[in-house]
Design an enzyme around this catalytic site. Structure first.
Site, PDB file in Angstrom:
ATOM      1  N   ALA A 255     -10.338  -3.887 -12.260  1.00 38.81           N
ATOM      2  CA  ALA A 255     -11.653  -3.324 -11.912  1.00 38.81           C
ATOM      3  C   ALA A 255     -11.853  -3.012 -10.427  1.00 38.81           C
ATOM      4  O   ALA A 255     -12.983  -2.788  -9.996  1.00 38.81           O
ATOM      5  CB  ALA A 255     -12.794  -4.213 -12.414  1.00 38.81           C
ATOM      6  N   ALA A 256     -10.766  -2.950  -9.652  1.00 38.56           N
ATOM      7  CA  ALA A 256     -10.904  -2.517  -8.246  1.00 38.56           C
ATOM      8  C   ALA A 256     -11.499  -1.112  -8.205  1.00 38.56           C
ATOM      9  O   ALA A 256     -12.410  -0.821  -7.414  1.00 38.56           O
ATOM     10  CB  ALA A 256      -9.551  -2.538  -7.545  1.00 38.56           C
ATOM     11  N   GLY A 257     -10.988  -0.259  -9.078  1.00 38.22           N
ATOM     12  CA  GLY A 257     -11.485   1.124  -9.130  1.00 38.22           C
ATOM     13  C   GLY A 257     -12.949   1.177  -9.535  1.00 38.22           C
ATOM     14  O   GLY A 257     -13.704   2.025  -9.045  1.00 38.22           O
ATOM     15  N   ASP A 258     -13.362   0.292 -10.421  1.00 38.87           N
ATOM     16  CA  ASP A 258     -14.771   0.287 -10.848  1.00 38.87           C
ATOM     17  C   ASP A 258     -15.674  -0.172  -9.704  1.00 38.87           C
ATOM     18  O   ASP A 258     -16.762   0.372  -9.505  1.00 38.87           O
ATOM     19  CB  ASP A 258     -14.962  -0.613 -12.076  1.00 38.87           C
ATOM     20  CG  ASP A 258     -14.273  -0.047 -13.311  1.00 38.87           C
ATOM     21  OD1 ASP A 258     -14.051   1.187 -13.348  1.00 38.87           O
ATOM     22  OD2 ASP A 258     -13.941  -0.824 -14.219  1.00 38.87           O
TER      23      ASP A 258
HETATM   24  P1  ADP Z   1      -7.931   1.614 -10.065  1.00 40.62           P
HETATM   25  O1  ADP Z   1      -8.398   0.223 -10.406  1.00 40.62           O
HETATM   26  O2  ADP Z   1      -8.819   2.692 -10.632  1.00 40.62           O
HETATM   27  O3  ADP Z   1      -6.472   1.858 -10.302  1.00 40.62           O
HETATM   28  P2  ADP Z   1      -7.248   1.343  -7.267  1.00 40.62           P
HETATM   29  O4  ADP Z   1      -6.275   0.268  -7.664  1.00 40.62           O
HETATM   30  O5  ADP Z   1      -6.696   2.560  -6.644  1.00 40.62           O
HETATM   31  O6  ADP Z   1      -8.189   1.756  -8.481  1.00 40.62           O
HETATM   32  O7  ADP Z   1      -8.288   0.644  -6.254  1.00 40.62           O
HETATM   33  C1  ADP Z   1      -9.438   1.302  -5.761  1.00 40.62           C
HETATM   34  C2  ADP Z   1      -9.592   1.035  -4.288  1.00 40.62           C
HETATM   35  O8  ADP Z   1      -9.774  -0.385  -4.078  1.00 40.62           O
HETATM   36  C3  ADP Z   1      -8.389   1.410  -3.423  1.00 40.62           C
HETATM   37  O9  ADP Z   1      -8.452   2.773  -3.026  1.00 40.62           O
HETATM   38  C4  ADP Z   1      -8.575   0.470  -2.227  1.00 40.62           C
HETATM   39  O10 ADP Z   1      -9.542   0.992  -1.337  1.00 40.62           O
HETATM   40  C5  ADP Z   1      -9.148  -0.779  -2.884  1.00 40.62           C
HETATM   41  N1  ADP Z   1      -8.039  -1.710  -3.217  1.00 40.62           N
HETATM   42  C6  ADP Z   1      -7.388  -1.854  -4.390  1.00 40.62           C
HETATM   43  N2  ADP Z   1      -6.408  -2.794  -4.306  1.00 40.62           N
HETATM   44  C7  ADP Z   1      -6.449  -3.263  -3.036  1.00 40.62           C
HETATM   45  C8  ADP Z   1      -5.712  -4.260  -2.307  1.00 40.62           C
HETATM   46  N3  ADP Z   1      -4.721  -4.972  -2.877  1.00 40.62           N
HETATM   47  N4  ADP Z   1      -6.039  -4.469  -1.004  1.00 40.62           N
HETATM   48  C9  ADP Z   1      -7.031  -3.782  -0.403  1.00 40.62           C
HETATM   49  N5  ADP Z   1      -7.770  -2.830  -1.045  1.00 40.62           N
HETATM   50  C10 ADP Z   1      -7.484  -2.568  -2.334  1.00 40.62           C
END
Ligand code: ADP
Length: 314
Positions: A255-258
């Site tokens: 859920a980082a993207g969310d």
């Molecule tokens: P999704 O969950 O849709 O695949 P991402 O993994 O690209 O989305 O994560 C969305 C955003 O969250 C990234 O562009 C970044 O800014 C932040 N992010 C994700 N993972 C990390 C991490 N390990 N460290 C720092 N920022 C992160």
């Protein structure tokens, strides 16, 4: 930091799911039963997660979508309410299950998932009408691809025609009609989604910048390609930029993207300019990976502000 001048309702039209998670030493073979270690339930769905992220960032947030008339429906609505999301736009569908993801995670952290669309798939023109009813109070409509694409497209058309900001997170990956690009101001694919949309590998800053340009050429005004731990690239017709990842200790990238999308919607709704909105969203995405779970890992406005401040030294 830009002054907070305007604000408006963020409407999220999208998927609401319950994730049923079995932790097991290994996956069963066909016909086999294995004894697992633990069982967990997490409220999820991209739409619901993004609505929580938006509300946690201080935006007045309305969820539009559907749950089933099973035991999960009320739980899913209660989870949204507990995070400050208005669930007046969530309908209950008789004789259908809620959206469910049955997830098995094995000892090497591999997962296998069965996704049941359930009530999410029953979204229809009623949701468009509901969105329309609230558009006067809204500044932003946030969409993903977990609910029927025709419904999202119709809602996007309506919102665009009334001068609102339409944001599309094009996940889960599926083809989108050219029309959709013209109805979206902002598109926010991750690497995999960007690659599927543009048709060339998207793996790093350089290819993400090319992908963003391709998406601009298709008609959006702001294209943001998220690159997980590599940060995020964005472009408009006038400028482009890169936001480096905020340094955090990653625990669970779910859920980082969310978190990113919900925070982006909230930031744009209160009038932040594109570059600053992407910075805020990146901080929210980074904080989400420091906690496990989906809705439970969405950061508060104060946590995001603290991380931003620690990085600028302001
Ligand atoms: P999704 O969950 O849709 O695949 P991402 O993994 O690209 O989305 O994560 C969305 C955003 O969250 C990234 O562009 C970044 O800014 C932040 N992010 C994700 N993972 C990390 C991490 N390990 N460290 C720092 N920022 C992160």
């Amino acid at each position: 930091m830009a002054a907070v001048t305007t604000s408006g309702l963020v409407i999220v039209l999208g998927g609401i799911n319950m994730d049923l998670v079995a932790i097991t030493p290994r996956f069963p073979a066909a016909g086999e039963t294995v004894v697992g270690d633990r069982f967990l339930t997490y409220p999820g769905g991209k739409g619901a997660n993004q609505a929580v992220a938006s509300a946690m960032m201080g935006a007045d947030t309305l969820m539009v979508g559907r749950v089933g008339d099973d035991q999960f429906g009320p739980e899913l609505m209660a989870a949204l309410r507990s995070k400050g999301v208005n669930v007046a736009g969530v309908g209950i569908v008789p004789d259908v299950s809620s959206g469910i993801a049955v997830i098995a995670i094995d000892g090497s952290a591999q997962n296998s998932i069965i996704q049941i669309l359930g009530a999410n798939n029953a979204c229809d023109y009623e949701e468009v009408e509901y969105v329309s009813e609230y558009l006067d109070r809204a500044s932003t409509l946030m969409l993903q691809l977990e609910t029927p694409i025709g419904v999202s497209l119709e809602a996007a058309r309506e919102a665009r025609a009334r001068g609102k900001t339409v944001i599309l997170d094009p996940g889960p990956v599926r083809p989108i009609p050219q029309d959709f690009y013209h109805c979206c101001n902002v598109i926010t694919p991750n690497e995999t989604e960007a690659q599927a949309l543009v048709g060339f590998p998207v793996t790093d800053r350089e290819s993400a910048a090319r992908a963003a340009q391709t998406l601009l050429d298709r008609g959006v005004e702001l294209a943001v390609v998220t690159l997980g731990a590599q940060g995020a690239v964005y472009a408009t017709v006038r400028m482009s930029g890169y936001v480096a990842p905020f340094p955090v200790t990653a625990v669970d990238s779910v859920a980082a993207g969310d978190a990113f999308n919900g925070a982006l919607a909230a930031a744009l709704a209160r009038g932040e300019e594109a570059g600053q909105a992407v910075r805020i969203a990146s901080a929210a995405g980074a904080l989400a990976v420091t906690k496990s779970g989906a809705q439970s890992s969405m950061p508060s406005e104060a946590e995001v502000a603290a991380l931003l401040q620690s990085q600028t030294g302001a």
